[in-house]
Every structure is written in C-alpha cells, then in structure tokens.
Design a protein around this motif. Structure first.
Motif, short mmCIF file in Angstrom:
data_model
loop_
_atom_site.label_atom_id
_atom_site.label_comp_id
_atom_site.label_asym_id
_atom_site.label_seq_id
_atom_site.Cartn_x
_atom_site.Cartn_y
_atom_site.Cartn_z
N PRO A 135 44.15 -28.32 52.34
CA PRO A 135 43.60 -28.31 50.98
C PRO A 135 44.51 -27.50 50.05
O PRO A 135 45.22 -26.61 50.48
CB PRO A 135 42.24 -27.64 51.15
CG PRO A 135 42.35 -26.85 52.40
CD PRO A 135 43.35 -27.56 53.29
N TRP A 136 44.46 -27.85 48.77
CA TRP A 136 45.25 -27.15 47.76
C TRP A 136 44.42 -26.04 47.15
O TRP A 136 43.27 -26.25 46.76
CB TRP A 136 45.71 -28.12 46.67
CG TRP A 136 46.66 -27.48 45.71
CD1 TRP A 136 46.35 -26.97 44.49
CD2 TRP A 136 48.05 -27.24 45.91
NE1 TRP A 136 47.47 -26.43 43.91
CE2 TRP A 136 48.54 -26.59 44.76
CE3 TRP A 136 48.94 -27.51 46.94
CZ2 TRP A 136 49.87 -26.21 44.61
CZ3 TRP A 136 50.26 -27.15 46.80
CH2 TRP A 136 50.72 -26.50 45.64
N HIS A 137 45.00 -24.84 47.04
CA HIS A 137 44.29 -23.70 46.48
C HIS A 137 44.80 -23.42 45.07
O HIS A 137 45.92 -22.94 44.88
CB HIS A 137 44.49 -22.45 47.35
CG HIS A 137 43.66 -21.30 46.89
ND1 HIS A 137 44.12 -20.36 46.01
CD2 HIS A 137 42.39 -20.95 47.19
CE1 HIS A 137 43.18 -19.47 45.78
NE2 HIS A 137 42.12 -19.80 46.49
N GLU A 138 43.99 -23.77 44.10
CA GLU A 138 44.29 -23.47 42.70
C GLU A 138 42.97 -23.45 41.94
O GLU A 138 42.61 -24.41 41.26
CB GLU A 138 45.26 -24.51 42.13
CG GLU A 138 45.89 -24.10 40.84
CD GLU A 138 47.00 -25.06 40.40
OE1 GLU A 138 47.44 -24.91 39.26
OE2 GLU A 138 47.42 -25.94 41.18
N PRO A 139 42.22 -22.35 42.08
CA PRO A 139 40.88 -22.30 41.51
C PRO A 139 40.80 -22.57 40.02
O PRO A 139 39.76 -23.00 39.53
CB PRO A 139 40.41 -20.87 41.82
CG PRO A 139 41.28 -20.41 42.93
CD PRO A 139 42.57 -21.13 42.77
N THR A 140 41.88 -22.34 39.29
CA THR A 140 41.83 -22.57 37.83
C THR A 140 41.97 -24.05 37.48
O THR A 140 41.80 -24.41 36.32
CB THR A 140 42.95 -21.78 37.13
OG1 THR A 140 44.22 -22.20 37.65
CG2 THR A 140 42.77 -20.29 37.33
N ASP A 141 42.28 -24.90 38.45
CA ASP A 141 42.41 -26.34 38.20
C ASP A 141 41.37 -27.08 39.04
O ASP A 141 41.58 -27.38 40.21
CB ASP A 141 43.83 -26.80 38.57
CG ASP A 141 44.09 -28.26 38.24
OD1 ASP A 141 43.12 -29.02 38.01
OD2 ASP A 141 45.26 -28.64 38.23
N ARG A 142 40.21 -27.38 38.42
CA ARG A 142 39.11 -28.00 39.14
C ARG A 142 39.48 -29.37 39.71
O ARG A 142 38.95 -29.78 40.73
CB ARG A 142 37.89 -28.13 38.22
CG ARG A 142 37.30 -26.77 37.85
CD ARG A 142 36.22 -26.92 36.78
NE ARG A 142 34.86 -27.06 37.24
CZ ARG A 142 34.14 -26.12 37.83
NH1 ARG A 142 34.69 -24.96 38.08
NH2 ARG A 142 32.90 -26.33 38.17
N ARG A 143 40.37 -30.08 39.03
CA ARG A 143 40.76 -31.41 39.52
C ARG A 143 41.58 -31.30 40.81
O ARG A 143 41.52 -32.17 41.66
CB ARG A 143 41.58 -32.17 38.48
CG ARG A 143 40.78 -32.58 37.24
CD ARG A 143 41.63 -33.29 36.21
NE ARG A 143 42.74 -32.42 35.77
CZ ARG A 143 44.02 -32.78 35.81
NH1 ARG A 143 44.39 -33.96 36.24
NH2 ARG A 143 44.95 -31.94 35.39
N ARG A 144 42.34 -30.22 40.96
CA ARG A 144 43.27 -30.10 42.08
C ARG A 144 42.73 -29.22 43.21
O ARG A 144 43.02 -29.48 44.38
CB ARG A 144 44.58 -29.53 41.54
CG ARG A 144 45.72 -29.72 42.44
CD ARG A 144 47.02 -29.36 41.74
NE ARG A 144 48.11 -29.57 42.66
CZ ARG A 144 49.33 -29.15 42.49
NH1 ARG A 144 49.65 -28.50 41.39
NH2 ARG A 144 50.25 -29.37 43.37
N HIS A 145 41.97 -28.21 42.86
CA HIS A 145 41.52 -27.23 43.85
C HIS A 145 40.68 -27.89 44.95
O HIS A 145 39.74 -28.63 44.68
CB HIS A 145 40.69 -26.13 43.17
CG HIS A 145 40.26 -25.07 44.13
ND1 HIS A 145 41.14 -24.21 44.73
CD2 HIS A 145 39.04 -24.75 44.61
CE1 HIS A 145 40.49 -23.38 45.53
NE2 HIS A 145 39.21 -23.70 45.47
N GLY A 146 41.04 -27.60 46.20
CA GLY A 146 40.29 -28.10 47.35
C GLY A 146 40.67 -29.49 47.80
O GLY A 146 40.27 -29.93 48.87
N ARG A 147 41.45 -30.21 46.99
CA ARG A 147 41.86 -31.57 47.39
C ARG A 147 42.96 -31.49 48.43
O ARG A 147 43.77 -30.57 48.42
CB ARG A 147 42.36 -32.35 46.18
CG ARG A 147 41.33 -32.50 45.10
CD ARG A 147 41.48 -33.84 44.43
NE ARG A 147 40.70 -33.89 43.22
CZ ARG A 147 39.46 -34.39 43.15
NH1 ARG A 147 38.89 -34.85 44.22
NH2 ARG A 147 38.81 -34.40 42.01
N ASP A 148 42.99 -32.49 49.31
CA ASP A 148 44.03 -32.53 50.32
C ASP A 148 45.40 -32.70 49.68
O ASP A 148 45.56 -33.46 48.71
CB ASP A 148 43.78 -33.70 51.28
CG ASP A 148 42.71 -33.38 52.32
OD1 ASP A 148 42.31 -32.21 52.41
OD2 ASP A 148 42.28 -34.30 53.02
#
Length: 188
Positions: A53-66
């Motif tokens: 998963p991608w960790h970038e809490p400030t970007d809701r579209r990207r955060h947590g996506r594979d």
C-alpha cells in the motif's frame, strides 16, 4: 550516471508501506561508473516487483492504494523489513567483521560515511544535503560535518589572492591596449 531515489519502504504500525523518500520528494544521486555497472547487473539479476500500500495520508486518492515497484533488495520475494534485515543480515555481518554491536555501526552509519566523504572531498553542503534528501539547504550538513571541510581557511585565502591577481591582470591589460595610454601630441 545517476541513481533515482523514487520511494522508500516504511514500517508504520509494524506494516510495510511504500512512501515518498526522505523529505517527501524524489531525487537523483550521482553514481560512480563502477557502482552503476555493479548496480545495473544486480538489478538485472535480482530486482523484482513488489506490491505494497502507498502511504500518503494527505492524498486521499492515493493513500492506502496498492503500489507496485521494482525493488533492488528483497527477501523471499517480499520487501525487506528493516528490523528483520538488521537482526538477520546486518548484525551477523557486523559481528563477522569484528565491529561492535552498537548504533555507531548501524545501517545509518552508511549515510554518515557517505556524507562525510562528500564533505571532506570538497562537495558543497547544499549539494551534499540534496543527495541525502535534506530540505534545509545544507544547514544540518554544516552543523554536523563542518570540521571535515578541507582547509577552508587556506581555500578562502587562495580565493581572495586569486581575485586580487585577476584584478591586477585586468588593470594591466587595459593599460597595455593601444589608445588607452597617455595622449602625446605630435606637432609638425
């Protein structure tokens, strides 16, 4: 040649994530030719794609996506967990090399060695900081490694001496050009 630092594997809550590198941005780091060749051969033989998963809490579209990326160093087809690497790879290697089991010989010491070598060999602090991913313009490098800067006093003295020599040469060149000297009248 340059190497690109595009992402890192972070441990957050015991879980592995991909994230932006230190400082939150990608960077390029110069590689000596032989290092680039060895790294290219390693990549060709050992690099594999890993999904985390991608960790970038400030970007809701990207955060947590594979996110899938090719990793240079893995363990059994998975991303390395830094704690497992330290325990099962780095510590045994350090012990085999006769090095003390302390923080001064941890993996972070490699970054310190890299920074020390850059500074002691005349790389300016701003450039060294950029290669290390620091965003402070070199302030941390100056605070930490200023004692390694080669003969700064002698270099400063030589710089001013060269500036004086250059100014003197320019003055002499102007005086030597025809028409620039004193005017002499010739009467007939």
């Amino acid at each position: 040649p340059h190497g690109s630092v595009r992402q890192q594997v972070k441990v957050i809550g015991g879980r592995l994530w991909f994230a932006l590198p230190k400082g939150g941005k990608e960077r390029a780091v110069p590689l000596p030719g032989p290092t680039g060749l060895v790294l290219s051969a390693h990549i060709a033989e050992f690099a594999i794609s890993v999904t985390l998963p991608w960790h970038e809490p400030t970007d809701r579209r990207r955060h947590g996506r594979d996110h899938t990326a090719k990793l240079l160093f893995t363990s059994n087809g998975r991303a390395l967990h830094r704690n497992a690497f330290n325990e099962h790879v780095w510590r045994p290697a350090r012990t085999a090399g006769g090095l003390a089991d302390g923080r001064e010989n941890g993996c972070h010491a490699m970054r310190h060695l890299y920074a020390s070598e850059l500074v002691s060999r005349g790389v300016d602090p701003r450039t060294a900081a950029a290669y290390l991913g620091h965003s402070d313009g070199g302030a941390l490098i100056l605070r930490t490694y200023a004692h390694l800067m080669p003969d700064a006093e002698d270099r400063a003295r030589r710089a001013i001496e060269e500036a004086h020599r250059d100014a003197e040469k320019q003055r002499q060149n102007r005086a030597a050009r025809p028409g620039d000297g004193p005017v002499t009248e010739i009467s007939s």
